[in-house]
Design a protein around this motif. Structure first.
Motif, PDB file in Angstrom:
ATOM      1  N   THR A  97      -9.740  11.058   2.569  1.00  0.00           N
ATOM      2  CA  THR A  97      -9.707  12.033   3.659  1.00  0.00           C
ATOM      3  C   THR A  97      -8.392  12.809   3.668  1.00  0.00           C
ATOM      4  O   THR A  97      -8.378  14.045   3.781  1.00  0.00           O
ATOM      5  N   ALA A  98      -7.279  12.086   3.562  1.00  0.00           N
ATOM      6  CA  ALA A  98      -5.976  12.754   3.555  1.00  0.00           C
ATOM      7  C   ALA A  98      -5.831  13.670   2.354  1.00  0.00           C
ATOM      8  O   ALA A  98      -5.300  14.784   2.459  1.00  0.00           O
ATOM      9  N   ASN A  99      -6.309  13.214   1.195  1.00  0.00           N
ATOM     10  CA  ASN A  99      -6.202  14.036  -0.012  1.00  0.00           C
ATOM     11  C   ASN A  99      -7.055  15.292   0.060  1.00  0.00           C
ATOM     12  O   ASN A  99      -6.723  16.321  -0.531  1.00  0.00           O
ATOM     13  N   THR A 135       0.446   8.982   3.362  1.00  0.00           N
ATOM     14  CA  THR A 135       1.256   7.887   3.902  1.00  0.00           C
ATOM     15  C   THR A 135       1.075   7.778   5.403  1.00  0.00           C
ATOM     16  O   THR A 135       0.927   6.674   5.955  1.00  0.00           O
ATOM     17  N   GLY A 136       1.073   8.933   6.069  1.00  0.00           N
ATOM     18  CA  GLY A 136       0.837   8.915   7.512  1.00  0.00           C
ATOM     19  C   GLY A 136      -0.525   8.363   7.858  1.00  0.00           C
ATOM     20  O   GLY A 136      -0.686   7.606   8.823  1.00  0.00           O
ATOM     21  N   GLY A 137      -1.518   8.741   7.046  1.00  0.00           N
ATOM     22  CA  GLY A 137      -2.866   8.217   7.289  1.00  0.00           C
ATOM     23  C   GLY A 137      -2.938   6.715   7.130  1.00  0.00           C
ATOM     24  O   GLY A 137      -3.561   6.007   7.942  1.00  0.00           O
ATOM     25  N   LEU A 138      -2.296   6.206   6.055  1.00  0.00           N
ATOM     26  CA  LEU A 138      -2.287   4.752   5.845  1.00  0.00           C
ATOM     27  C   LEU A 138      -1.517   4.028   6.952  1.00  0.00           C
ATOM     28  O   LEU A 138      -1.927   2.962   7.418  1.00  0.00           O
ATOM     29  N   ALA A 139      -0.386   4.614   7.365  1.00  0.00           N
ATOM     30  CA  ALA A 139       0.400   3.985   8.431  1.00  0.00           C
ATOM     31  C   ALA A 139      -0.400   3.920   9.724  1.00  0.00           C
ATOM     32  O   ALA A 139      -0.414   2.893  10.424  1.00  0.00           O
ATOM     33  N   PRO A 163       0.804  -1.231   0.000  1.00  0.00           N
ATOM     34  CA  PRO A 163       0.000   0.000   0.000  1.00  0.00           C
ATOM     35  C   PRO A 163       0.832   1.275   0.000  1.00  0.00           C
ATOM     36  O   PRO A 163       0.482   2.251  -0.671  1.00  0.00           O
ATOM     37  N   LEU A 164       1.962   1.317   0.731  1.00  0.00           N
ATOM     38  CA  LEU A 164       2.753   2.541   0.786  1.00  0.00           C
ATOM     39  C   LEU A 164       3.424   2.828  -0.549  1.00  0.00           C
ATOM     40  O   LEU A 164       3.440   3.979  -1.018  1.00  0.00           O
ATOM     41  N   SER A 165       3.972   1.811  -1.185  1.00  0.00           N
ATOM     42  CA  SER A 165       4.602   1.999  -2.503  1.00  0.00           C
ATOM     43  C   SER A 165       3.560   2.387  -3.545  1.00  0.00           C
ATOM     44  O   SER A 165       3.791   3.274  -4.384  1.00  0.00           O
ATOM     45  N   ALA A 166       2.424   1.713  -3.529  1.00  0.00           N
ATOM     46  CA  ALA A 166       1.358   2.021  -4.489  1.00  0.00           C
ATOM     47  C   ALA A 166       0.885   3.460  -4.333  1.00  0.00           C
ATOM     48  O   ALA A 166       0.645   4.177  -5.317  1.00  0.00           O
ATOM     49  N   ALA A 172      -6.712  -3.997   7.396  1.00  0.00           N
ATOM     50  CA  ALA A 172      -7.876  -3.218   6.946  1.00  0.00           C
ATOM     51  C   ALA A 172      -8.157  -3.496   5.478  1.00  0.00           C
ATOM     52  O   ALA A 172      -7.250  -3.744   4.673  1.00  0.00           O
ATOM     53  N   SER A 173      -9.420  -3.449   5.112  1.00  0.00           N
ATOM     54  CA  SER A 173      -9.834  -3.750   3.746  1.00  0.00           C
ATOM     55  C   SER A 173      -9.423  -2.650   2.784  1.00  0.00           C
ATOM     56  O   SER A 173      -9.085  -1.533   3.190  1.00  0.00           O
ATOM     57  N   ARG A 174      -9.492  -2.980   1.476  1.00  0.00           N
ATOM     58  CA  ARG A 174      -9.169  -1.977   0.448  1.00  0.00           C
ATOM     59  C   ARG A 174     -10.128  -0.781   0.536  1.00  0.00           C
ATOM     60  O   ARG A 174      -9.718   0.364   0.312  1.00  0.00           O
ATOM     61  N   ALA A 175     -11.370  -1.021   0.841  1.00  0.00           N
ATOM     62  CA  ALA A 175     -12.354   0.068   0.935  1.00  0.00           C
ATOM     63  C   ALA A 175     -11.966   1.047   2.037  1.00  0.00           C
ATOM     64  O   ALA A 175     -12.071   2.272   1.879  1.00  0.00           O
ATOM     65  N   VAL A 176     -11.498   0.519   3.164  1.00  0.00           N
ATOM     66  CA  VAL A 176     -11.083   1.387   4.263  1.00  0.00           C
ATOM     67  C   VAL A 176      -9.823   2.159   3.877  1.00  0.00           C
ATOM     68  O   VAL A 176      -9.676   3.354   4.188  1.00  0.00           O
TER      69      VAL A 176
END
Length: 427
Positions: free
Chosen positions: A385-387, A361-365, A310-313, A374-378
């Motif tokens: 939200t971050a964007n 990235t911070g949000g995903l972390a 997820p972070l690289s993507a 967590a699912s892809r939808a989440v």
């Protein structure tokens, strides 16, 4: 109609307030209507001037409106206008508080007009709360109220009973929704009050009430401010005569309402928030580009997640869409054409990329730390939200820094937005 006899101390342009706004704030004109007030006029205007000069954050002008005084009031008003900056004096040949307000308000070049009784019975700390919703565009008129929650009033039982009965009559007979029509502490946006004045017939004490009733029937916003108020024992107001005049005014307005002759003219309200120059055109283009970029990034993110984490993507999809987003905003939002400065714009657009990368990235972390697996939808919801936060900051950076017209090096590139100067700061 009364006419102006003389005027003293009218400034061509009032000096800016030393507090805030750098002199660019909206001009507020405060009218003090007087009739035979030689004993209190000088002390009251000096106190009011010192208070506004020391605390009020907007440019102001004080106008002493003398309506047919027979004592030394006019000479004192002339002296005040000569001694104090931002004070002027106007003299009318006929009595009537409404007549004085009609003349000064009707000819004012200020953005907001106000008035207060010369005895300054109302605590001046309520003045800024009275003016603020008018300056912002939230309200059209504002009144101080002694009869609403939060007010503190010191006055005799006779005036208390008369005031409450009068306002009760207004609410029951004329369906008024404001609580205190008589408090001598009111303000309005000038364009609003000047549109209403031709429909107001009263020239004396009922002037305020008639103006407020017209405003309500026109669907205008009336803001009420609770005030601290102390009765002036030396007041020149004949309470009983004023009450009778007000009752006659109510009867006259009631007849006009029944015959369909009482109504406010159509008034175009300005937006509650005035956008800076150029932004009204820029925002829709930026929003459309932002939506397209967000969708593109989400599609890339989903595709890249098939082959990487997820972070690289997120990082790769954001790099690609940020470059495209900066180029599109350069051309379509901020009107920059040609190749000059394009590389610099992309480099500085990288700051917006780093911000968006840090937020997303911070949000995903944080998401995966708080909810492993967590699912892809989440994940997508967290990215959106971050964007959203990053998008707001990106627009401000582009407008105030990356594509600021002063930073253009010239050469066939800058197409200014509507209302924006290529030589100055977008205001």
């Amino acid at each position: 109609m009364s006419h102006l006899i003389t005027e003293r101390g009218t400034p061509a342009a009032p000096p800016p307030s030393p507090h805030g706004h750098g002199g660019r704030g909206r001009l507020v004109e405060v009218v003090v209507p007087v009739h035979n007030e030689e004993r209190v006029l000088a002390a009251s205007v000096e106190r009011l001037h010192a208070y506004l000069a020391g605390t009020f954050p907007y440019p102001f002008r004080i106008t002493v409106a003398d309506n047919a005084s027979t004592d030394a009031t006019w000479w004192i008003a002339e002296d005040l206008a000569a001694r104090l900056p931002r004070v002027r004096a106007v003299r009318l040949e006929e009595k009537g508080r409404g007549r004085a307000l009609r003349h000064v308000w009707g000819t004012s070049d200020a953005d907001v007009v106000a008035y207060m009784d010369v005895d300054l019975s109302t605590d001046l700390d309520a003045f800024l709360p009275l003016i603020a919703p008018l300056v912002s565009g939230h309200s059209d008129l504002a009144i101080g109220s002694r009869l609403t929650r939060g007010s503190a009033v010191v006055r005799g039982p006779r005036r208390e009973v008369i005031s409450r009965c009068y306002n009760l009559l207004l609410r029951t007979a004329l369906a008024a929704r404001f609580t205190d029509a008589q408090c001598g502490f009111k303000a309005a946006r000038t364009e609003i009050v000047q549109a209403l004045l031709p429909e107001v017939e009263d020239e004396a004490w009922f002037f305020d009430t008639e103006l407020l009733l017209l405003a309500e029937r026109g669907g205008l916003r009336i803001h009420e401010v609770p005030v601290d108020w102390v009765d002036d024992p030396d007041s020149r107001v004949d309470v009983l005569r004023t009450a009778l005049d007000d009752l006659r005014g109510m009867a006259r307005v009631a007849r006009r309402i029944l015959t369909g002759g009482f109504g406010a003219p159509a008034v175009r309200r300005r937006p509650a928030v005035e956008l800076p120059a150029g932004m009204r055109r820029q925002l829709p283009a930026f929003a459309v580009i932002g939506v397209i970029s967000t969708i593109a990034q989400l599609v890339l993110f989903v595709l890249l997640r098939l082959v990487t984490g997820p972070l690289s993507a997120n990082a790769v999809s954001l790099v690609i869409t940020t470059v495209a987003n900066t180029a599109a905003n350069r051309r379509f939002t901020f009107g920059v054409t040609g190749t000059r400065d394009a590389f610099r714009h992309q480099l500085e657009g990288g700051a917006a990329f780093l911000l968006g990368l840090a937020l997303s990235t911070g949000g995903l972390a944080l998401l995966h730390a708080a909810a492993p697996g967590a699912s892809r939808a989440v994940e997508i919801a967290a990215l959106v939200t971050a964007n959203a936060v990053a998008t707001l900051v990106r627009f401000l950076l582009m407008r105030a820094w990356i594509f600021h017209p002063r930073r253009s090096t010239g050469g066939g590139g800058r197409v200014p937005a509507a209302g924006e100067s290529t030589e100055g700061t977008p205001s």
